[in-house]
Design an enzyme around this catalytic site. Structure first.
Site, PDB file in Angstrom:
ATOM      1  N   ASP A  80      50.397 -51.442 -66.890  1.00 46.26           N
ATOM      2  CA  ASP A  80      49.865 -49.726 -66.877  1.00 46.26           C
ATOM      3  C   ASP A  80      51.156 -49.085 -67.459  1.00 46.26           C
ATOM      4  O   ASP A  80      52.110 -48.997 -66.800  1.00 46.26           O
ATOM      5  CB  ASP A  80      49.243 -49.191 -65.754  1.00 46.26           C
ATOM      6  CG  ASP A  80      48.346 -48.095 -65.724  1.00 46.26           C
ATOM      7  OD1 ASP A  80      47.894 -47.810 -66.815  1.00 46.26           O
ATOM      8  OD2 ASP A  80      48.406 -47.411 -64.911  1.00 46.26           O
ATOM      9  N   ASN A 225      40.234 -46.079 -65.486  1.00 48.67           N
ATOM     10  CA  ASN A 225      41.478 -46.410 -64.675  1.00 48.67           C
ATOM     11  C   ASN A 225      41.542 -45.399 -63.368  1.00 48.67           C
ATOM     12  O   ASN A 225      41.215 -44.429 -63.576  1.00 48.67           O
ATOM     13  CB  ASN A 225      42.752 -45.971 -65.404  1.00 48.67           C
ATOM     14  CG  ASN A 225      43.124 -46.936 -66.348  1.00 48.67           C
ATOM     15  OD1 ASN A 225      42.444 -47.797 -66.856  1.00 48.67           O
ATOM     16  ND2 ASN A 225      44.254 -46.646 -67.247  1.00 48.67           N
TER      17      ASN A 225
HETATM   18  P1  13P Z   1      44.033 -41.527 -61.620  1.00 51.52           P
HETATM   19  O1  13P Z   1      45.128 -41.013 -60.771  1.00 51.52           O
HETATM   20  O2  13P Z   1      42.792 -40.509 -61.777  1.00 51.52           O
HETATM   21  O3  13P Z   1      43.425 -42.366 -60.408  1.00 51.52           O
HETATM   22  O4  13P Z   1      44.241 -42.300 -62.538  1.00 51.52           O
HETATM   23  C1  13P Z   1      44.822 -43.444 -62.655  1.00 51.52           C
HETATM   24  C2  13P Z   1      45.381 -44.005 -63.889  1.00 51.52           C
HETATM   25  O5  13P Z   1      44.815 -43.479 -65.023  1.00 51.52           O
HETATM   26  C3  13P Z   1      46.209 -44.934 -64.162  1.00 51.52           C
HETATM   27  O6  13P Z   1      46.540 -45.422 -65.505  1.00 51.52           O
END
Ligand code: 13P
Length: 280
Positions: A80, A225
């Site tokens: 990520d 996500n």
């Molecule tokens: P949140 O912080 O809203 O859970 O999003 C997580 C995210 O987009 C990780 O890339």
């Protein structure tokens, strides 16, 4: 990764990505995915890779866990917010299934150039690549950044000139807790959808209502996500058990309620995104 997102895109549901912040997360995510018979993506944020043990250990742990837990649902390990080409290459070399190159703080020219290098490298190893245009703001891993709406022409250029497998267009969602109500750019989503058939990725999904989630999925968001919702459940349960049992020090007893709280959130998200019982 490809077929997992393709199936979701075609059938109009979304596969959730849950970020892991340690093996407690990994264990809970995989077990719950199997229990729910749902495809799942486990995200590891580049910023905390060293704390998590590094790329190689993460791949080994992920694969071993899948084997030990006898996971039969599609479970994907994804980098990520890859911060550099080198990070993406290292993840690919270590055996990741999928990587995101985050060029959101670069000019579109540089974003395209670097994303393309990652795509070319990834293709040889059958690894999928997610690109980002605009900037999902908010706080993630303790780092704050401003939100910047994606430009539609730039989105199209990134898709067409790099061959990415999925696109994260920043359209109003933010990482971390929302200040006020989330305000997603559905008009922009609709316009963008008309111009490309690449699956979209929604970052910053924690705190987004079911109604908005459904709309985003209807415009082709096939990967959604989550990090914050799990972490809130985990930390609340942890605080409670420690406050209520000041003498308790057995680690497994301390973490049990937080694992259960995360599992509940994960199960609920599988239902909300439509991934529940969608094992192929
Ligand atoms: P949140 O912080 O809203 O859970 O999003 C997580 C995210 O987009 C990780 O890339």
């Amino acid at each position: 990764m490809f077929s997992v997102l393709d199936d979701a895109f075609e059938k109009k549901y979304a596969v959730p990505q849950f970020n892991m912040n340690g093996t407690i997360w990994l264990d809970t995510i995989l077990k719950t995915a199997e229990e729910c018979q749902a495809p799942v993506i486990v995200g590891t944020t580049d910023r905390i890779i060293e704390e998590l043990g590094g790329f190689k250990l993460l791949v080994q742990t992920f694969n071993t866990k899948k084997e030990e837990l006898k996971i039969t649902v599609p479970a994907i390990l994804h980098l990520d917010h890859g911060q550099s080409i080198e990070s993406c290459f290292r993840a690919i070399d270590a055996g990741y299934d999928s990587v995101m190159f985050d060029g959101s703080n670069l000019s579109i020219e540089e974003n395209i150039e670097k994303t393309k290098k990652v795509v070319d490298y990834a293709k040889e190893k059958e690894v999928t690549v997610e690109g980002e245009v605009g900037s999902v703001g908010g706080t993630e891993d303790g780092v704050y950044s401003d939100m910047l709406y994606a430009d539609i022409d730039e989105c199209l250029r990134l898709v067409n000139e790099t061959g990415i497998n999925s696109l994260a267009p920043a359209l109003g969602s933010v990482h971390g807790k929302y200040r006020g109500e989330p305000n997603l750019g559905f008009n922009e989503m609709k316009d963008l959808r008309k111009t490309t058939s690449v699956p979209f990725v929604l970052h910053g999904a924690s705190g987004i209502s079911n109604e908005d989630l459904k709309k985003a999925i209807s415009y082709g968001h096939a990967k959604i996500n989550y990090n914050t919702e799990l972490n809130i459940a985990w930390s609340n349960a942890l605080r409670k058990v420690l406050n209520e049992n000041p003498e308790l020090y057995a680690p497994m007893e301390i973490i049990k309620p937080s694992k259960e709280a995360m599992a509940e959130v994960i199960k609920n998200i599988f239902k909300r995104t439509g991934a529940y019982q969608k094992k192929k």
